[in-house]
Design an enzyme around this catalytic site. Sequence first.
Site, PDB file in Angstrom:
ATOM      1  N   ASN A 201       0.842  -1.197   0.000  1.00  0.00           N
ATOM      2  CA  ASN A 201       0.000   0.000   0.000  1.00  0.00           C
ATOM      3  C   ASN A 201       0.880   1.251   0.000  1.00  0.00           C
ATOM      4  O   ASN A 201       0.545   2.258   0.604  1.00  0.00           O
ATOM      5  CB  ASN A 201      -0.914  -0.029   1.234  1.00  0.00           C
ATOM      6  CG  ASN A 201      -2.060   0.952   1.128  1.00  0.00           C
ATOM      7  OD1 ASN A 201      -2.424   1.362   0.025  1.00  0.00           O
ATOM      8  ND2 ASN A 201      -2.597   1.373   2.248  1.00  0.00           N
TER       9      ASN A 201
ATOM     10  N   SER B 210      -4.829   2.773  17.466  1.00  0.00           N
ATOM     11  CA  SER B 210      -5.753   3.770  16.930  1.00  0.00           C
ATOM     12  C   SER B 210      -6.822   4.107  17.953  1.00  0.00           C
ATOM     13  O   SER B 210      -7.213   3.259  18.774  1.00  0.00           O
ATOM     14  CB  SER B 210      -6.409   3.167  15.690  1.00  0.00           C
ATOM     15  OG  SER B 210      -7.528   3.917  15.307  1.00  0.00           O
TER      16      SER B 210
ATOM     17  N   TYR C 216     -11.203  -3.938  10.804  1.00  0.00           N
ATOM     18  CA  TYR C 216      -9.999  -3.115  10.993  1.00  0.00           C
ATOM     19  C   TYR C 216      -9.879  -2.715  12.472  1.00  0.00           C
ATOM     20  O   TYR C 216      -8.836  -2.899  13.107  1.00  0.00           O
ATOM     21  CB  TYR C 216     -10.053  -1.858  10.107  1.00  0.00           C
ATOM     22  CG  TYR C 216      -9.115  -0.769  10.579  1.00  0.00           C
ATOM     23  CD1 TYR C 216      -7.756  -0.835  10.306  1.00  0.00           C
ATOM     24  CD2 TYR C 216      -9.581   0.309  11.357  1.00  0.00           C
ATOM     25  CE1 TYR C 216      -6.888   0.134  10.777  1.00  0.00           C
ATOM     26  CE2 TYR C 216      -8.721   1.278  11.832  1.00  0.00           C
ATOM     27  CZ  TYR C 216      -7.379   1.194  11.543  1.00  0.00           C
ATOM     28  OH  TYR C 216      -6.529   2.148  12.022  1.00  0.00           O
TER      29      TYR C 216
ATOM     30  N   LYS D  93      -7.153  -3.913  15.639  1.00  0.00           N
ATOM     31  CA  LYS D  93      -6.354  -3.074  16.550  1.00  0.00           C
ATOM     32  C   LYS D  93      -6.595  -3.477  18.014  1.00  0.00           C
ATOM     33  O   LYS D  93      -5.659  -3.523  18.812  1.00  0.00           O
ATOM     34  CB  LYS D  93      -6.684  -1.595  16.346  1.00  0.00           C
ATOM     35  CG  LYS D  93      -6.213  -1.036  15.010  1.00  0.00           C
ATOM     36  CD  LYS D  93      -4.700  -0.989  14.899  1.00  0.00           C
ATOM     37  CE  LYS D  93      -4.234  -0.494  13.545  1.00  0.00           C
ATOM     38  NZ  LYS D  93      -2.799  -0.713  13.294  1.00  0.00           N
TER      39      LYS D  93
ATOM     40  N   ASN E  31     -10.757   8.169   3.494  1.00  0.00           N
ATOM     41  CA  ASN E  31     -10.596   9.176   4.546  1.00  0.00           C
ATOM     42  C   ASN E  31     -10.919  10.571   4.018  1.00  0.00           C
ATOM     43  O   ASN E  31     -10.840  10.834   2.821  1.00  0.00           O
ATOM     44  CB  ASN E  31      -9.167   9.134   5.107  1.00  0.00           C
ATOM     45  CG  ASN E  31      -8.893   7.840   5.823  1.00  0.00           C
ATOM     46  OD1 ASN E  31      -8.068   7.049   5.389  1.00  0.00           O
ATOM     47  ND2 ASN E  31      -9.612   7.594   6.900  1.00  0.00           N
TER      48      ASN E  31
HETATM   49  C1  UD1 Z   1     -11.362   5.850  11.195  1.00  0.00           C
HETATM   50  C2  UD1 Z   1     -10.923   5.503  12.579  1.00  0.00           C
HETATM   51  C3  UD1 Z   1      -9.428   5.695  12.701  1.00  0.00           C
HETATM   52  C4  UD1 Z   1      -8.716   4.923  11.633  1.00  0.00           C
HETATM   53  C5  UD1 Z   1      -9.214   5.386  10.287  1.00  0.00           C
HETATM   54  C6  UD1 Z   1      -8.568   4.537   9.220  1.00  0.00           C
HETATM   55  C7  UD1 Z   1     -12.561   5.956  14.323  1.00  0.00           C
HETATM   56  C8  UD1 Z   1     -13.114   6.982  15.285  1.00  0.00           C
HETATM   57  N1  UD1 Z   1     -11.559   6.376  13.544  1.00  0.00           N
HETATM   58  O1  UD1 Z   1     -11.231   7.217  11.090  1.00  0.00           O
HETATM   59  O2  UD1 Z   1      -9.001   5.262  13.947  1.00  0.00           O
HETATM   60  O3  UD1 Z   1      -7.336   5.112  11.723  1.00  0.00           O
HETATM   61  O4  UD1 Z   1     -10.618   5.192  10.213  1.00  0.00           O
HETATM   62  O5  UD1 Z   1      -9.027   4.889   7.955  1.00  0.00           O
HETATM   63  O6  UD1 Z   1     -12.974   4.828  14.261  1.00  0.00           O
HETATM   64  N2  UD1 Z   1     -16.104  11.871   6.000  1.00  0.00           N
HETATM   65  C9  UD1 Z   1     -16.971  12.475   5.115  1.00  0.00           C
HETATM   66  N3  UD1 Z   1     -16.816  12.226   3.788  1.00  0.00           N
HETATM   67  C10 UD1 Z   1     -15.829  11.420   3.295  1.00  0.00           C
HETATM   68  C11 UD1 Z   1     -14.939  10.808   4.205  1.00  0.00           C
HETATM   69  C12 UD1 Z   1     -15.117  11.037   5.564  1.00  0.00           C
HETATM   70  O7  UD1 Z   1     -17.893  13.204   5.511  1.00  0.00           O
HETATM   71  O8  UD1 Z   1     -15.763  11.233   2.070  1.00  0.00           O
HETATM   72  C13 UD1 Z   1     -16.259  12.142   7.433  1.00  0.00           C
HETATM   73  C14 UD1 Z   1     -16.543  10.892   8.265  1.00  0.00           C
HETATM   74  O9  UD1 Z   1     -17.913  10.682   8.359  1.00  0.00           O
HETATM   75  C15 UD1 Z   1     -15.897  11.300   9.595  1.00  0.00           C
HETATM   76  C16 UD1 Z   1     -14.747  12.214   9.203  1.00  0.00           C
HETATM   77  O10 UD1 Z   1     -15.022  12.635   7.889  1.00  0.00           O
HETATM   78  O11 UD1 Z   1     -16.807  12.050  10.335  1.00  0.00           O
HETATM   79  C17 UD1 Z   1     -13.398  11.514   9.229  1.00  0.00           C
HETATM   80  O12 UD1 Z   1     -13.505  10.308   8.488  1.00  0.00           O
HETATM   81  P1  UD1 Z   1     -12.236   9.451   8.078  1.00  0.00           P
HETATM   82  O13 UD1 Z   1     -11.166  10.331   7.537  1.00  0.00           O
HETATM   83  O14 UD1 Z   1     -12.689   8.315   7.232  1.00  0.00           O
HETATM   84  O15 UD1 Z   1     -11.664   8.935   9.455  1.00  0.00           O
HETATM   85  P2  UD1 Z   1     -12.417   8.148  10.643  1.00  0.00           P
HETATM   86  O16 UD1 Z   1     -13.562   7.380  10.148  1.00  0.00           O
HETATM   87  O17 UD1 Z   1     -12.617   9.114  11.751  1.00  0.00           O
END
Ligand code: UD1
Length: 333
Positions: free
Chosen positions: A34, A123, A148, A152, A197
């Site tokens: 990756n 995490s 995932y 952890k 993300n």
């Molecule tokens: C999650 C895990 C984190 C892990 C990561 C790996 C939790 C609290 N966090 O992060 O520990 O390392 O995954 O990938 O479990 N969002 C949008 N639109 C998008 C993408 C994301 O609105 O297209 C929002 C999500 O709903 C969230 C925030 O952005 O509220 C962050 O999302 P993201 O970056 O995917 O991280 P987590 O889900 O918090």
Amino acid sequence: MILVAGGAGYIGSHAVIELYNKGYDVLIADNFSNSSPSVLDKLELITGKRFDHITVDLCDLEELKKRTKEYKLSGVIHFAAYKSVGESVSNPLKYYANNLQSLVNSLKLCKERDIRNFVFSSSCTVYGNPNQIPVTEKSKIGKAESPYGKSKVISEEIIQDYHHTHPISICNLRYFNPIGAHESGLIGDYPDGKPNNLLPFVTQVAAGVRDTLSVFGDDYDTHDGTCLRDYIHVVDLAKAHVNAIEYNVKNEGKHSIFNLGTGKGVSVLDLIKTFEKVNNVPINYEIVSRRPGDVEAIFADCHKAKTDLNWIAELNLSKMLTSAWKFQQNILK
Ligand code: UD1
């Protein structure tokens, strides 16, 4: 010499630079599943040093032992793991097999080579949906929503059990949401395919690679209805690994857990608006329904890292967002 397992990955590569900056010798182990071997060139451009590296799958213990034999290792930082929450739901065995076996093998290497300094990438996902925020290291481990997340939680248990019989120095680092990139703009978060993300998606929309960002839900119980997270600059996070290695040397045989975040809850809309402002580029977004499994709000209590590790996050949200944008623009050049 410190073995950095997963050293070509997003957080691992930044940690290699910080280790180098503090005078450590580093051996990068990665199978580039990756990440890209070009990261090694980028690290050389940034530091002027060609790092020792071995291309090895951490799940292959014999190969790992063979390829590391000639190096005198005093510590291991274990990053090597898959990290896509969505993919882990559709392919759980891939996540359990890789994330657990690679960890077991890193520990077996420590045992065989009598390496007594171990740092693990955990995490905030282990807290699940917390009852109380900010979360401290003593907060209850929650129900992980994805394989995932469960990998952890299980990894932390494996480490605890190992420590019980082999009391080496171990730091278990619980990352909140790492974002941003090295100031050079040469390394950063570069997801394969469609990003899961938030920030990689934001930067791709800003760059015109994707049309619209979907904001997952605006009916949460937060100041603007979108989820709160504790975003932390990857360079700050990387520096904490050096502190952890040093802490382990001073605290022989201790197993410690640290939250690594900024202690601030930032909403999805806060992040988008700040990105637009600091980079002067509009983000086309729409509100869609909630993403299953998302936690409403989580951020860290980081007092323990400050007191014991002598570490605090120094870089603010603007720095996180400008560096990520610089990296994204470099990718397109
Ligand atoms: C999650 C895990 C984190 C892990 C990561 C790996 C939790 C609290 N966090 O992060 O520990 O390392 O995954 O990938 O479990 N969002 C949008 N639109 C998008 C993408 C994301 O609105 O297209 C929002 C999500 O709903 C969230 C925030 O952005 O509220 C962050 O999302 P993201 O970056 O995917 O991280 P987590 O889900 O918090």
